[in-house]
Design a protein around this motif. Structure first.
Motif: not given
Lengths: 706, 297
Positions: A28, A125, A155-156, A206
């Motif tokens: 990330n 996100r 999204h996840l 997120c």
């Protein structure tokens, strides 16, 4: 502004993230550009194509946001600050809104050219957004738990149990107690502040890299605003989330922002760290804004500084400096649009004279800030024009309990309120939403009938007046409303609106005299007499508010109830209206009951101030006394929560937002209504309703601890 | 003191005329408008436009098929159907417009007053409206016509117009009330009350002009319905009577006996009714979209 080609920037960005600087590369980890910016907007142009022409809402805007910092975009309504951020989210209203130029580099990608499916994946996100109106930005038919879990599913790809656990964690993170149970509740069961917390939780779901907040606290009360902003600041630094806060409130910026971009008419006119911009403004617009706000931390000026005129029409903006028309530092060169001048310390301003201001101002903060003489205090005489004694207004509602059950409940909107207003003075009435200040104003106007208590106006009791006496009295008590957009009948011209009371009451002998009087009233409030031919929608907010004032003046009233007359207006217009009200008071000997929630505005205009909370009077005092020595814990909390547009003052103040929420008026606390949020509350507070105590002559406070 | 120096830098943006913008934004509505205008012109100048007197009987051409002489053919009395359709527009428009107008004016007053006064007044008026709405529109009109009888003034049955307007009143009252309820909350109504204006002034000057948009739409829609209702009542023998030319009347009576050998006797008045109703509905729908600020770009 730093000028770099996109290719260089994105190339360097990738390697920069790879080498990892201070933080280990994680999946990330943000892709930063060479300057270390997560988001860099360059020369952005956004147009809106309407049936009346092309509005150039954003016209060449560039700014950067680095990870973990809070960047503020400040400006008045219509300056393009919201459009700029909506463009970053690619949420422009289609088909009217179009990006016609520029680039938006975010996390190593250009958002302008990103295909829609990828953009959709990014939204929620990596970039999340919080909107102004917490009451309408949540879906009312879905439980809030589901609304927080939705981005996690989408999204996840989380499963239900994990998502629920995460949602609970998020609610706790944003400071909502009893999270497990709250997940299954619906938005209407939450207060405005709580809903904004839920919105923040959704935004954070997120782990975004960037959070954009568009006027996140404008719809909230000052004590709740402080809670929300403290929370956002804390989360931003703890989780390393970059934040863009869009606001018109300079106090918020001074307190919370790291860097500031000031926008005017579609362009950024000044940029720098908050400290730089607030203590050494280099653009005349910023200087003007900072001077135009009434301030709690400075001695009160006799008159507010105002920026005269109005922002240019963005359909056809001037080619030169857009602020030139309203600028008091204008020179001949201003017919050319100024280049951005770097005055050092990362501080830039789009003004021909920025360097000159810089040179003139070394060691002299607040350039050319001429302080006016202190006002001569108006004589303190005892001649009350309005006397309110033991006034109460209770609304009887029936609440649904279960399928068929109904329960009668009483809302005490105004409860046992007593005060008086002296002839020729301005009495300020302050409080948060739901404190009963507007109801009190409506009771005095006799738009509502009181449940008990008396209102004496000029020695006559309004409660026992016959309808014909009331008609005569109504001319003497007039009103100015908050919303200049809905307080004028859209089907009548300005002239008809102002002339109506004149002809109904035959205040003028003939039609010609009526026309002359309308012209006179219009020029009295600073409008051209030719405006009488126009319809309200053809006027700006400030002009409409002037029409509202002219309508009130038409009947030659002695008392005007001003119900939040400036809270819907921009800072520069607000000053114009307040000055106008003060001038008229001086010339016509008017008395004002000035209802507002902005403590600084009330301090500026009032001679005495009444503080209300949940239908009751908490404190009454002379203005200077109240602001210098607030006695009631609620007044103290209100003053502590109101941010001041000065970085040094603001950052030096301890943050102590008032905890908790306004109790439901359906079920107010026993004894002192403030005890549930009061830092000084004891057991005794729950037992007796505190009577007002006279601390000093003219200073009353309702607290048993005094 | 704030003084005015020089012109205030604010200009009203130039706009196209409302008729032109309506045509550009609502082409279907414009078609409806053209049809309505054509109908109005035809009925006003019926003496010029119609090839024959609608009452002129030609026994030499009974039930004549459409031809160069009689474009729409003739009926059982040898009267020219085209002329009767043109003169029928006169009846239809007069009855339609007048009864819709009466119904809308009464309904608007009732609905707005109901919203303005609220509480008990509102309750009483709304229950009355409920009762009125409970009757089917044709039945209600039938009862009124039967009860009032005929009262012909200037070739038009006044009682027929009243009968048709009465079912319109409660429907308009409902819509007007809901629109007026939101206007009632506006600060400019409070300002008018604070100025001590009379109730009738507030209702007439401040509330009704602000709910005209939905009422105007209803007005056009109810013209279509009124034309239809007038045709139905005439068909049932309760409306316009022979020998006046009216579309509904032309469909009824002995014309029904001949439709197999002379279909033109009923086709053309039927088409005229459809055409008129369609035109008013098209125009009304477009007017609604056009006046709705939420749909404006």
């Amino acid at each position: 502004m730093r000028a770099q080609s996109d290719a260089v920037r994105s190339g360097a960005g990738r390697s920069g993230a790879g080498q990892g600087g201070t933080r280990a590369p994680t999946p990330n980890a943000p892709n930063l550009d060479a300057a270390g910016a997560l988001l860099s907007v360059r020369d952005l142009h956004v147009h809106f194509v309407t049936s009346r022409g092309v509005v150039k809402a954003v016209d060449g805007v560039s700014y950067d946001v680095k990870p973990g910092e809070m960047v503020a975009i400040v400006g008045e309504s219509g300056c393009g600050k919201s459009v700029t951020s909506l463009t970053v989210m690619r949420l422009l209203a289609k088909p009217a809104g179009r990006i016609v130029g520029g680039s938006i580099q975010f996390d190593g990608r250009d958002l302008v050219t990103l295909p829609e499916p990828e953009m959709r994946e990014l939204r929620g996100r990596d970039v999340a957004m919080i909107f102004q109106e917490p009451m309408t930005s949540l879906n009312p038919v879905l439980p809030i738990g589901l609304q927080i879990m939705e981005p996690l599913f989408v999204h996840l790809k989380m499963d239900k149990a994990t998502a629920r656990a995460r949602a609970r964690e998020l609610l706790e993170l944003v400071g909502i107690p009893d999270a497990e149970r709250r997940l299954d509740m619906h938005p209407h069961e939450f207060s405005g502040g709580m809903r904004q917390r839920v919105m923040i939780a959704i935004g954070l779901a997120c782990n975004p890299k960037l959070l954009i907040a568009d006027e996140p606290t404008t719809a909230l009360d000052v004590t709740i605003q402080a809670q929300i902003l403290e929370l956002m600041k804390d989360l931003s630094s703890r989780l390393g989330i970059a934040m863009v806060v869009i606001t018109h409130n300079l106090g918020i910026v001074a307190r919370y922002a790291d860097r500031v971009n000031v926008m005017y008419a579609g362009r950024i006119v000044e940029h720098g760290t908050a400290e730089e911009v607030f203590s050494r403004p280099r653009h005349p617009y910023t200087m003007g804004l900072l001077r135009a706000v009434p301030r709690l931390d400075k001695p009160r000026d006799a008159r507010l500084y105002t920026i005269e005129g109005m922002p240019p029409n963005l359909m056809n903006p001037p080619t030169g400096c857009r602020f030139a028309e309203r600028c008091e530092h204008r020179i001949d060169a201003c017919v050319q649009y100024p280049a951005v001048v770097d005055v050092g310390r990362g501080h830039t301003a789009a003004c021909h004279r920025a360097a000159e201001f810089e040179a003139a101002d070394r060691g002299h903060p607040n350039l050319r800030l001429v302080r006016n003489d202190q006002p001569t205090p108006r004589p303190h005489h005892d001649d009350p024009i309005l006397n309110v004694a033991g006034l109460s207004k209770h609304f009887h509602l029936s609440r649904r309990t279960g399928l068929f059950g109904r329960e009668k409940v009483v809302v005490k909107a105004v409860d046992d309120v007593s005060f008086n207003v002296q002839r020729g003075e301005t009495l300020g009435l302050v409080g948060e939403s739901g404190c009963g200040k507007t109801t009190l104003g409506r009771l005095i106007l006799r738009l509502e009938d009181p449940t008990s208590g008396s209102i004496q106006f000029d020695g006559r009791d309004l409660g026992s007046a016959t309808p014909s006496e009331m008609r005569a009295l109504r001319q003497k008590i007039q009103v100015i409303f908050q919303d200049p957009f809905s307080s004028l009948n859209p089907r009548m011209t300005i002239g008809q609106i102002i002339a109506e009371p004149l002809s109904v009451y035959r205040l003028e002998p003939n039609a010609r005299a009526v026309r002359d009087r309308v012209a006179e009233l219009l020029s009295q409030v600073g409008l051209h007499p030719y405006m009488s031919e126009r319809y309200p929608h053809e006027l700006s907010g400030g002009q409409r508010q002037r029409v509202g004032i002219a309508r009130a003046l038409a009947m030659k009233p002695s008392l005007i109830v001003c119900d939040e007359p400036v809270s819907a207006l921009d800072v520069s217009i607000q000053g114009q209206i307040i000055n106008l009200l003060e001038d008229l008071q001086e010339r016509l000997g008017l008395t004002y009951l000035f209802i507002a929630h902005d403590l600084a505005v009330v301090r500026h205009i009032s001679r005495r101030v009444v503080v209300m909370y949940l239908g009751r009077v908490m404190e009454i005092a002379d203005r200077d006394e109240l602001y210098a020595h607030p006695a009631h814990p609620y007044t103290q909390a209100l003053l502590a929560a109101a941010p001041v547009p000065d970085v040094v003052v603001e950052r030096a103040r301890a943050s102590r937002p008032l905890q908790g929420e306004l109790p439901s008026p359906l079920n107010p606390p026993s004894g002192c209504v403030f005890r549930t949020r009061c830092p000084k509350a004891t057991k005794a507070c729950a037992e007796v309703v505190p009577p007002p105590v006279e601390l000093r002559p003219g200073h009353l406070a309702a607290c048993i601890h005094l | 003191m704030t003084t005015v120096t020089g012109p205030i830098p604010y200009r009203i943006p130039k706009r196209r005329g409302p008729v032109l913008t309506f045509i550009v934004q609502q082409p279907l509505g414009a078609i409806g408008l053209v049809a309505i205008v054509a109908m109005v012109l035809a009925s006003v100048f019926a003496e010029v436009v119609a090839p024959y007197d609608p009452l002129e009987v030609n026994y030499a051409a009974i039930l004549a098929a459409p031809s160069a002489d009689y474009w729409f053919g003739t009926d059982a009395f040898g009267r020219d159907i085209l002329s009767r359709v043109i003169y029928g527009a006169r009846t239809a428009l007069a009855v339609g417009v007048l009864s819709s107008l009466i119904g809308c004016v009464l309904g608007t007053l009732l609905g707005t007053a109901s919203a303005y006064f609220g509480s008990t007044t509102d309750l009483v008026i709304q229950r009355f409206v409920d009762i009125m709405l409970a009757f089917p529109i044709v039945v209600l009109a039938l009862v009124v016509v039967a009860a009032l009888g005929k009262n012909v003034i200037g070739g038009i049955d006044v009682n027929l117009i009243i009968a048709i307007s009465i079912p319109i009143v409660p429907k308009v009252a409902r819509v007007a009330r809901s629109a007026a309820l939101s206007v009632r909350q506006m600060p400019y109504i409070d300002a008018a009350r604070a100025a001590g204006f009379s109730h009738s002034r507030i209702v007439m000057r401040h509330m009704i002009p602000n709910i005209m948009a939905p009422v105007l739409i209803l007005f056009t829609a109810f013209i279509a319905q009124a034309i239809l209702l007038e045709a139905s009542l005439s068909f049932l023998g309760l409306g316009v009577t022979e020998p006046t030319a009216a579309w509904g009347l032309m469909l009824s009576g002995n014309s029904a006996d001949f439709y197999e050998q002379a279909p033109w006797v009923i086709i053309f008045p039927g088409l005229a009714i459809s055409f008129a109703v369609f035109a008013f509905n098209l125009f009304g729908d477009s007017l609604r979209d056009w006046l709705d600020p939420k749909l404006k770009i």
